[in-house]
Design a protein around this motif. Structure first.
Motif, short mmCIF file in Angstrom:
data_model
loop_
_atom_site.label_atom_id
_atom_site.label_comp_id
_atom_site.label_asym_id
_atom_site.label_seq_id
_atom_site.Cartn_x
_atom_site.Cartn_y
_atom_site.Cartn_z
N CYS A 135 11.06 48.32 87.53
CA CYS A 135 11.85 47.19 88.05
C CYS A 135 12.66 47.61 89.28
N LEU A 139 12.22 46.15 93.14
CA LEU A 139 13.35 45.66 93.92
C LEU A 139 13.37 46.31 95.30
N ALA A 152 6.87 41.42 89.51
CA ALA A 152 8.25 41.42 89.04
C ALA A 152 8.43 40.51 87.82
N LEU A 169 16.86 43.44 89.23
CA LEU A 169 15.68 42.88 89.90
C LEU A 169 15.68 41.36 89.78
#
Length: 675
Positions: A135, A139, A152, A169
């Motif tokens: 995650c 990001l 994501a 995220l």
């Protein structure tokens, strides 16, 4: 020279012994050598930074020095600097601890929001098996302008417990308009279904800052919340749906009553369908007879909803899996049962549909729903092709598929013998040597992780050689798990080893047990690790609970003390005696007895109540995922062990026995004393 060696419960393997001699040659294996490593591990457990720092110096020449350094640096990672990490990576390149420390460091960098250093280090992370790190990485890619929406969402939706990486995220992508309100509500629904209310609160808070208060309220008492609330705006409607999902998991009949009385009419059809599916899932997990009818209501509402709305509230694979299981227990018309099965399988994710469990039941549904005569030939052919696609797999449903096609289980041909060069090459791999040494000195968890890391990228021949190295050193769990990874060459002696063969077979036959069944159970229980201990306290070869061991010893008249529980012969005698008592109590049903051995006889008795089911359908409906998997693997294992012991093929269906249902009134009374 043995006065300095640590006490172990089995002989040192050849590779581990070679490492010990190497350590001696380096002057590192004085009495303090291994004890210093063990002391360092204990200091880590206590968070004693001073002792860990001293241990680094004391173990400098030890073959496990890298582990001590990893513990020491990892224990103060929150204050560490990047140059310290780089120095560690340089000293131990390509090792498990290098990559695992990088994993730990990436988590620290993510929490610090140090995206520059994170981005520099992440490409070197080889295992890449930490969802929170994933995650954070997504990001960083988003911040560089890359499109990460699908990856994501997948990572966020798969998140179980609330963690910083996936949470930050989601927050960033929602703020940027990449994630929508519906994404946030969908995540909240998944979290509520999985009983992860913290993750649900965080997701819902993205849309409605007041939502966490409502979720905390209905997490405790959803019925009270629903009695006081209405729908109104979109947020109120979504919160009511979440509350109904929560109620469905706690009290499915109460959820059904609330839907009938009020909420089905108030909610849009796609959310009402989801709420009914939540009640159905809760009912199916409790084996309630209403589960299938709840699912039928849910499916009917779902089909009435506009197509665009259906996509806003998809059902999870877990919810659809329980729809299949509820359908298999359905006591209505056969056609309705199989339509309900097909409906669930059609809506599962593409990845989930490939699971042999669902491939098998899809084929069965196609067979059952195929019209008679020529009109059904295409469906029957498609079902046959589905069964063929899994019939070569060495698992429970692979065997059942093979038998549906009229075949029988035969052992695969033995691979060509390993050469001396292949064996030597495996013994010389430092990761395997360290793993064996770690296991020998009692650090099994660390040894297993080191071993598994070292397996990465090996081909079939190299895996067979590594498995044989573990077998030769009697590290049976690594022997089995390593050999299980091969694809084109299968060594059944490695995958289904028979340690203590004479004793197991004699003990089983002496009390009227099938040795193949005993071996199938031991392989699943302990992987033949004699000092194994489960998180609930089960011990030894047959993983017996202390209270069960005492009861069984008294029952069979054995002079027994608790300290004897991991003794191989005692554990085997007690385990087989208990298994025989359980098997007799369940009239010889190996599926029921295996479930009882894993989850307790009381649960297994409750799980047999209800309709009369074919054993495969009964096993698939076991409410506990661990026990469901256990029963299928024990029975599947036993088929192979029978072939290895008796040299002939066997039917899994025959081993599963007749249909399973409530105890026959003419059967002997249940022995309720069995723990």
């Amino acid at each position: 020279m043995t006065d300095w060696m640590p006490p172990v419960k089995r002989r040192l393997g050849r590779a581990a012994a070679a490492l010990l001699l190497y350590g001696l040659a380096q002057g590192a294996m004085a009495q303090s050598g291994h004890q210093a490593v063990l002391d360092a591990r204990e200091a880590l457990r206590k968070g004693d930074k001073a002792r860990l720092a001293l241990a680094v110096t004391a173990t400098r020449q030890n073959p496990l020095a890298q582990w001590v350094e990893y513990w020491e640096l990892g224990n103060r990672l929150d204050t560490a600097q990047a140059d310290e990490l780089e120095a560690f990576y340089t000293r131990w390149p390509g090792t498990y601890v290098e990559d695992r420390l990088r994993n730990d460091w990436l988590l620290v960098l993510g929490k610090r929001r140090d995206w520059d250093n994170f981005s520099r280090d992440f490409p070197r992370f080889r295992m890449n098996d930490d969802r929170e790190v994933t995650c954070y990485a997504l990001l960083t890619q988003h911040l560089k302008g890359q499109d990460v929406r699908e990856a994501a969402r997948d990572a966020w939706f798969a998140q179980r417990d609330l963690d910083d990486g996936c949470n930050v995220l989601a927050s960033n992508l929602y703020a940027a308009g990449v994630f929508s309100d519906n994404d946030a509500w969908r995540k909240a629904r998944l979290a509520i279904e999985a009983n992860r209310t913290s993750a649900a609160r965080a997701a819902a808070a993205l849309v409605d800052p007041s939502a966490p208060v409502a979720i905390a309220e209905f997490a405790k008492d959803p019925e009270r919340y629903l009695a006081r609330k209405g729908t109104g705006d979109a947020q109120a409607t979504e919160l009511a749906t979440l509350a109904l999902l929560r109620l469905g998991s706690k009290d499915p009949d109460a959820a059904a009553a609330a839907l009938k009385a009020r909420w089905q009419a108030l909610l849009p059809k796609h959310l009402a369908a989801l709420a009914w599916a939540g009640a159905a899932e809760g009912a199916a997990q409790r084996l309630l007879p209403e589960a299938a009818s709840y699912y039928q209501r849910a499916v009917a509402l779902f089909q009435q909803a506009p197509a665009a709305k259906r996509e806003l509230a998809p059902w999870s694979d877990d919810m659809l899996g329980w729809q299949v299981r509820a359908a298999l227990r359905f006591q209505g018309p056969d056609a309705e049962r199989w339509v309900l099965v097909s409906n669930a399988l059609d809506r599962m994710s593409a990845a989930e549909q490939k699971d042999p469990t669902w491939v098998y039941w899809r084929a069965r549904a196609m067979q059952a729903l195929a019209p008679s005569g020529a009109d059904g030939d295409a469906a029957r052919l498609a079902a046959k092709q589905l069964l063929e696609s899994i019939s070569g797999q060495m698992n429970f449903y692979g065997k059942l598929a093979l038998e549906e096609l009229g075949g029988s289980v035969v052992l695969p041909p033995a691979p060509r013998p390993l050469t001396a060069a292949e064996r030597d090459a495996s013994r010389r791999i430092a990761g395997f040597e360290r793993a064996l040494l770690l296991i020998d000195i009692g650090l099994r968890g660390e040894g297993v992780r080191e071993w598994n890391f070292t397996l990465r990228g090996l081909n079939d021949r190299e895996l067979l050689a590594a498995a044989q190295l573990a077998c030769d050193n009697e590290v049976w769990d690594r022997c089995i798990n390593t050999s299980d990874r091969t694809r084109s060459e299968v060594d059944m002696a490695q995958r289904f080893p028979m340690p203590f063969r004479k004793d197991v077979i004699e003990q089983a036959r002496a009390i009227g047990l099938d040795p193949a069944y005993v071996y199938g159970l031991i392989r699943q229980e302990s992987r033949f690790i004699m000092d194994a201990r489960s998180h609930v306290g089960a011990s030894g070869l047959m993983q017996i609970m202390p209270a069960t061991a005492r009861w069984t010893a008294k029952k069979i008249g054995m002079d027994y003390k608790q300290s004897m529980i991991t003794d191989r012969d005692v554990n085997l005698k007690l385990g087989t005696a208990y298994l025989k008592l359980v098997l007799d109590d369940f009239q010889g049903s190996q599926a029921l007895a295996a479930a009882a051995y894993n989850a307790g006889p009381g649960r297994s008795r409750r799980w047999r109540d209800g309709p009369l089911l074919e054993p495969a359908a009964w096993a698939e409906n076991i409410p506990f995922a661990e026990t469901r998997d256990y029963v299928k693997k024990v029975l599947s294992n036993a088929v192979y062990y029978n072939a290895l012991i008796n040299g002939k093929p066997e039917s899994l269906k025959a081993r599963l026995g007749p249909k399973i249902g409530p105890r026959d009134a003419t059967s002997p009374a249940t022995d309720k004393e069995i723990p």
